[in-house]
Design a protein around this motif. Structure first.
Motif, PDB file in Angstrom:
ATOM      1  N   ALA A  54       0.829  -1.207   0.000  1.00 51.78           N
ATOM      2  CA  ALA A  54       0.000   0.000   0.000  1.00 51.78           C
ATOM      3  C   ALA A  54       0.862   1.255   0.000  1.00 51.78           C
ATOM      4  N   ALA A  55       1.966   1.232   0.715  1.00 51.99           N
ATOM      5  CA  ALA A  55       2.872   2.384   0.725  1.00 51.99           C
ATOM      6  C   ALA A  55       3.452   2.629  -0.663  1.00 51.99           C
ATOM      7  N   HIS A  56       3.883   1.568  -1.335  1.00 53.46           N
ATOM      8  CA  HIS A  56       4.418   1.710  -2.687  1.00 53.46           C
ATOM      9  C   HIS A  56       3.336   2.216  -3.651  1.00 53.46           C
ATOM     10  N   ALA A  57       2.115   1.696  -3.504  1.00 52.61           N
ATOM     11  CA  ALA A  57       1.020   2.138  -4.372  1.00 52.61           C
ATOM     12  C   ALA A  57       0.707   3.614  -4.150  1.00 52.61           C
ATOM     13  N   ALA A  58       0.734   4.042  -2.894  1.00 50.70           N
ATOM     14  CA  ALA A  58       0.466   5.449  -2.585  1.00 50.70           C
ATOM     15  C   ALA A  58       1.498   6.354  -3.235  1.00 50.70           C
ATOM     16  N   TRP A  59       2.759   5.951  -3.185  1.00 51.49           N
ATOM     17  CA  TRP A  59       3.824   6.735  -3.805  1.00 51.49           C
ATOM     18  C   TRP A  59       3.634   6.794  -5.324  1.00 51.49           C
ATOM     19  N   THR A  60       3.307   5.660  -5.916  1.00 53.52           N
ATOM     20  CA  THR A  60       3.081   5.604  -7.359  1.00 53.52           C
ATOM     21  C   THR A  60       1.901   6.486  -7.769  1.00 53.52           C
ATOM     22  N   ASP A  61       0.865   6.525  -6.933  1.00 53.87           N
ATOM     23  CA  ASP A  61      -0.339   7.293  -7.244  1.00 53.87           C
ATOM     24  C   ASP A  61      -0.198   8.783  -6.963  1.00 53.87           C
ATOM     25  N   GLY A  62       0.926   9.187  -6.374  1.00 55.17           N
ATOM     26  CA  GLY A  62       1.165  10.618  -6.212  1.00 55.17           C
ATOM     27  C   GLY A  62       1.089  11.174  -4.816  1.00 55.17           C
ATOM     28  N   ALA A  63       1.069  10.324  -3.792  1.00 52.98           N
ATOM     29  CA  ALA A  63       1.090  10.834  -2.420  1.00 52.98           C
ATOM     30  C   ALA A  63       2.459  11.424  -2.110  1.00 52.98           C
ATOM     31  N   ALA A  64       2.475  12.533  -1.386  1.00 55.40           N
ATOM     32  CA  ALA A  64       3.729  13.135  -0.936  1.00 55.40           C
ATOM     33  C   ALA A  64       4.074  12.711   0.479  1.00 55.40           C
ATOM     34  N   ILE A  65       3.053  12.342   1.258  1.00 49.97           N
ATOM     35  CA  ILE A  65       3.213  11.978   2.659  1.00 49.97           C
ATOM     36  C   ILE A  65       2.432  10.693   2.903  1.00 49.97           C
ATOM     37  N   LEU A  66       2.973   9.836   3.757  1.00 50.62           N
ATOM     38  CA  LEU A  66       2.268   8.633   4.194  1.00 50.62           C
ATOM     39  C   LEU A  66       2.041   8.737   5.697  1.00 50.62           C
TER      40      LEU A  66
END
Length: 310
Positions: A54-66
């Motif tokens: 999920a962290a990798h997917a969030a980064w791929t989708d454009g999240a700047a912060i987790l």
């Protein structure tokens, strides 16, 4: 008239959201809950592999912060400090190693958890329970990391609001009588931000969050969204944690699984008025909503503009 853009956010010396053209844009804070009982089932990521995916997917989708949490915000089984650390800290260290450019936030009200998370690489402490542990902001200040200042109307951690009310402001004639909650939120956030800076948190690393639903009913949360301009006027970057929350669900009479459209409508309104960070379960959709708002605000061009031109 286009409302002014919100204040910039800097975490560990990195300005968040500045694009290649030098324009400051709102950013998405993705959510990973290391729990089995979060209110939104897809965010329950107690399994290490699923959480890392999920962290990798969030980064791929454009999240700047987790934003990583180890305890359900609402009522539920007790979680000790040591158990919270075990759920959160090793995961933060793994994400820091695998995704070094993704900024990391930890959602906790405990100073001990904050200290361990910072040692593992956290850049931001998301104190959603409004300074319940007064030592938390001192830990953040000593480390020079960011902190989220929140408002709960005095509610204790992991409690739900019950018949909560805020006094009508004096002299409401000519003003909005519903602004009792606005005044309480502004006063609380201003005082919390001042203390954070006094404890050593850089002013540009202080986020303020009206904290929809926490210590509030649906009418309060809707009014605070309406008054986003007052929040941005505090001069700190504003965090909006709107994603699939109960005030969205009650407004539309929908369960968490069906609250995305309402969340995106609320997101667009807050972004138009200068909110800086949006905590979201739905990174790609939120990113698209923010890009649309940026284009309407004339802060970014369309990705493709061919209609009537080619």
């Amino acid at each position: 008239m286009i409302p002014p853009a919100g204040a910039p956010l800097v975490l560990r010396g990195r300005e968040v959201g500045r694009d290649a053209d030098g324009v400051l844009r709102p950013v998405v804070m993705a959510i990973v809950n290391r729990t089995t009982d979060s209110f939104y089932a897809p965010a329950r990521l107690a399994d290490d592999g699923a959480a890392l995916d999920a962290a990798h997917a969030a980064w791929t989708d454009g999240a700047a912060i987790l934003d990583v949490g180890g305890v359900r915000a609402g009522t539920g089984p007790a979680v000790s400090e040591s158990e919270e650390i075990e759920r959160v800290v090793p995961f933060v260290a793994k994400v820091r190693a695998e995704l070094p450019d993704l900024l990391l936030s930890v959602d906790t009200w405990r100073a001990g958890v904050a200290r361990a998370a910072i040692e593992a690489g956290a850049d931001l402490i998301n104190d959603t329970w409004a300074g319940h542990d007064p030592g938390l902001v001192e830990v953040a200040g000593a480390a020079g990391v960011g902190v989220v200042c929140s408002h709960t109307g005095g509610a204790l951690p992991r409690t739900d609001p019950y018949r909560v009310s805020y006094p009508t402001p004096e002299g409401a004639d000519g003003g909005d009588p519903r602004d009792g909650v606005t005044r309480d939120v502004l006063a609380t956030l201003r005082a919390a931000a001042d203390r954070a800076v006094a404890c050593g948190v850089p002013p540009s690393s202080v986020l303020v969050d009206p904290t929809h639903d926490f210590g509030k009913n649906t009418w309060h949360s809707l009014h605070l969204l309406r008054r986003t301009d007052a929040l941005t006027a505090l001069g700190y970057p504003v965090l909006m944690a709107l994603s699939r929350k109960d005030f969205v669900g009650e407004t539309l009479d929908l369960p968490p699984d069906d609250r995305l459209a309402g969340t995106l409508a609320a997101t667009a309104l807050a972004a138009w008025h200068g909110a800086r960070v949006f905590r979201s379960h739905d990174v790609a959709a939120t990113r698209q909503a923010l890009e649309m708002v940026a284009a309407v605000r004339d802060e970014a061009p369309p990705r493709v503009a061919q209609r009537g031109l080619a």
